[in-house]
Design a protein around this motif. Structure first.
Motif, PDB file in Angstrom:
ATOM      1  N   ALA A  51      43.097  43.703  40.416  1.00 47.10           N
ATOM      2  CA  ALA A  51      43.261  45.034  39.845  1.00 47.10           C
ATOM      3  C   ALA A  51      43.113  44.952  38.335  1.00 47.10           C
ATOM      4  O   ALA A  51      43.994  44.453  37.640  1.00 47.10           O
ATOM      5  N   ASP A  58      36.344  50.040  38.616  1.00 43.56           N
ATOM      6  CA  ASP A  58      37.178  51.086  39.221  1.00 43.56           C
ATOM      7  C   ASP A  58      38.615  51.036  38.710  1.00 43.56           C
ATOM      8  O   ASP A  58      39.258  49.983  38.735  1.00 43.56           O
ATOM      9  N   GLY A  59      39.126  52.162  38.256  1.00 42.48           N
ATOM     10  CA  GLY A  59      40.524  52.294  37.889  1.00 42.48           C
ATOM     11  C   GLY A  59      40.899  51.692  36.555  1.00 42.48           C
ATOM     12  O   GLY A  59      42.058  51.768  36.151  1.00 42.48           O
TER      13      GLY A  59
END
Length: 318
Positions: A229, A245-246
């Motif tokens: 992440a 992403d993110g």
């Protein structure tokens, strides 16, 4: 495991390394090199002076500087400098003198400053760093490559810690050859987790993956693997529209101008400030040149990439 234990910056408008996470810097600001005092500055080029400021700050932040001298044996600390334009002004000025008046007209004080490793050498001399000494002039990937070679020297047992400095000067000759560029230096101390723990140093971040590949997409994919992440993506100078992403996208080129060999180091300094302050997720740093790209992954000093892994998604970075 290698960790970042100190960071520093010598850039107009940057009062502390965490300011590299800002979207806009205040205009003006004092010239960082005015902080340098003492003898011997006259014959040092601007890149060296900037590097001495940022490097000294990183060593002090890591708890490695005493007054006077180092807090650890000098042979345990090495240097790697990343700069593509560092002393080009001195080289060009010397070549012009030789062309116009012959070799005998050159200054014996200036000739040593024409060596490409002059900045790394002065860092070592000034701070008593007697470990391995390297200089990278490797284009757009140079800054992240410097971190890789710093970690390689630590893993090989050559040193326990490395001072990594990225620096580019803005002067008439550099602008004539390359156009407007970033004027400043950034630095970090990379060391083995064992040596940091032994002296009670608090790591800001951990250096996990590094990859150098033919394209940016390949380098990022090699670093992310089972995609962790990513909370902060420090993007390359000419990034495509796609993103991680993110992740918050941070463009240091937009903040500072074209950073060349200093960009990768600046990204990791910003990333260490992000993680050291408790920023979420991992930090992806990525740079690219015309023939290669590099990527590095920083994680919290208390976690690793595996600990934050999540399944890869379709929106992988390009």
């Amino acid at each position: 495991m290698t960790v970042i234990t100190g960071i520093g910056a010598a850039v107009r408008g940057v009062h502390r390394p965490a300011d590299l996470l800002l979207d806009l810097l205040p205009p003006g600001g004092d010239d960082p090199v005015t902080r340098l005092k003492g003898r011997g500055l006259r014959y040092k080029d601007r890149a060296t002076k900037l590097a001495l400021c940022a490097g000294g700050d990183a060593l002090a932040a890591a708890g490695l500087l005493l007054d006077p001298g180092l807090a650890v044996p000098g042979e345990s600390v090495g240097v790697v400098a990343s700069t593509n334009y560092g002393n080009v002004d001195t080289v060009c000025a010397t070549v012009s003198v030789i062309a116009e008046s012959g070799y005998g007209a050159t200054s014996p004080m200036m000739l040593p400053a024409t060596a490409s490793n002059v900045t790394a050498s002065w860092l070592a001399i000034s701070y008593g760093l007697r470990g391995v000494n390297l200089t990278l002039c490797n284009g757009g990937t140079s800054g992240l490559d410097a971190l890789h070679w710093a970690r390689t020297m630590i893993d090989a047992g050559r040193v326990e810690r490395m001072l990594v400095v990225g620096v580019e000067p803005a002067n008439e000759m550099v602008e004539r050859l390359a156009g407007p560029v970033f004027d400043g230096a950034v630095a970090l101390v990379l060391e083995s987790a064992g040596s940091a723990a032994a002296r009670g140093a608090r790591p800001l971040a951990r250096l996990d993956g590094y990859a150098r590949r033919g394209t940016h997409e390949q380098a990022v994919a090699a670093v992310l693997g089972p995609s962790p992440a990513v909370g902060l993506w420090c993007a390359p100078e000419r990034r495509e529209a796609s993103q991680v992403d993110g992740a918050r996208v941070h463009d240091l080129t937009a903040l500072l101008g074209p950073c060349s060999g200093a960009l990768g180091v600046a990204q990791c300094v910003a990333g260490a400030a992000w993680l050291g302050a408790g920023g979420p997720g991992a930090v992806l740093a990525s740079t690219a040149g015309p023939d290669a790209a590099a990527a590095a992954l920083l994680t919290s000093a208390g976690t690793s990439a595996a600990a934050t892994a999540r399944p890869a998604t379709a929106g992988a970075a390009r």
